[in-house]
Design an enzyme around this catalytic site. Sequence first.
Site, PDB file in Angstrom:
ATOM      1  N   ASP A 137       0.661  -1.282  -0.727  1.00  0.00           N
ATOM      2  CA  ASP A 137       0.134  -0.290   0.273  1.00  0.00           C
ATOM      3  C   ASP A 137       0.914   1.447  -0.184  1.00  0.00           C
ATOM      4  O   ASP A 137       2.164   0.744  -0.108  1.00  0.00           O
ATOM      5  CB  ASP A 137      -1.078  -0.104   1.249  1.00  0.00           C
ATOM      6  CG  ASP A 137      -1.934   0.806   1.089  1.00  0.00           C
ATOM      7  OD1 ASP A 137      -2.440   1.700   0.472  1.00  0.00           O
ATOM      8  OD2 ASP A 137      -1.561   1.725   2.708  1.00  0.00           O
ATOM      9  N   ASP A 190      -0.639   5.259   0.365  1.00  0.00           N
ATOM     10  CA  ASP A 190      -0.844   6.193   1.500  1.00  0.00           C
ATOM     11  C   ASP A 190      -0.213   5.424   3.111  1.00  0.00           C
ATOM     12  O   ASP A 190      -1.757   4.537   3.476  1.00  0.00           O
ATOM     13  CB  ASP A 190      -1.672   7.108   1.159  1.00  0.00           C
ATOM     14  CG  ASP A 190      -1.542   7.919  -0.138  1.00  0.00           C
ATOM     15  OD1 ASP A 190      -1.068   9.311   0.366  1.00  0.00           O
ATOM     16  OD2 ASP A 190      -2.067   7.140  -0.387  1.00  0.00           O
ATOM     17  N   ASP A 226      -2.385  -0.360   6.190  1.00  0.00           N
ATOM     18  CA  ASP A 226      -2.356   0.139   7.421  1.00  0.00           C
ATOM     19  C   ASP A 226      -3.829   0.000   7.463  1.00  0.00           C
ATOM     20  O   ASP A 226      -4.309   0.989   8.465  1.00  0.00           O
ATOM     21  CB  ASP A 226      -1.956   1.741   7.371  1.00  0.00           C
ATOM     22  CG  ASP A 226      -3.269   2.515   6.077  1.00  0.00           C
ATOM     23  OD1 ASP A 226      -2.262   2.554   4.681  1.00  0.00           O
ATOM     24  OD2 ASP A 226      -2.638   3.579   6.874  1.00  0.00           O
TER      25      ASP A 226
END
Length: 265
Positions: free
Chosen positions: A33, A35, A213
């Site tokens: 991922d 961001d 996240d």
Amino acid sequence: MIKTDDTVLLPSYPESDHPVFSPLLEDCAFLLDIDGTLLDLAPTPSEVVVPPELPEVLSELHMRTDGALALVSGRSLADIDHIFRPMLLPAVGGHGAEMRLSVDSEADAVRAPPMDKDLKKRFVAIASLDPRIIVEDKGYSIALHYRKAPNFERAIYDAVSAIRADLPEAPIDVLPGKAVCEIKNAGISKATGVQELLKHEPFNVRRPIFIGDDVTDESVFAIMPDLKGVSFSVGRHAHGVDGYFSGPTDVRRWLASLVDSSMTI
């Protein structure tokens, strides 16, 4: 640490350190991922900063895994490429709506149909609640970023719920994220994108390692055991993961250590 039957070391759970995990690069596929995972979050999507050493680390990992490194993001492929320019990497964009299997392949941008124009206008109009709410139009989805207007979170979700109640048959999903509410066409997700990616070389013969996240990454965490993969969350110990990182700095440090270290399992 735990040693599995196929000799891959899984991490312990240190409270303030990155997982102790040293995979054989020739056996693994990295799914990352962006961001909040590779990059620190910023007030707006356009303000993220790519640390100068990160592209070299990613390029080296991409080379040493024979191309089995892909970015997995809610951002569009065009946006991903803009952030990391001039570097190109395999990627799953738009929560599974777009995919590029290799740096030499054409992007497949037809995995999700465009969102209905009238429906899109209704969601875009929610930004009129406050000028600090930023609209990101990805074609197949609309993201409402409210990091600069956090007190409007409830009002945004209430407005989205009202539209959904008015149009109960509309094929859409709502994805809550970190200071963002994204509305997308139903039927696609990061998990469906990852599942498709892993059907193709060089990913299909390797063990996937996924790091994410946000809430939108949980669909991928959930499928990793079925894929005999390993998953790590960032900033929190998410349900079902094998370990976690304190923040993006630790993720970047760990990836750099894989490039620099000669450790094997």
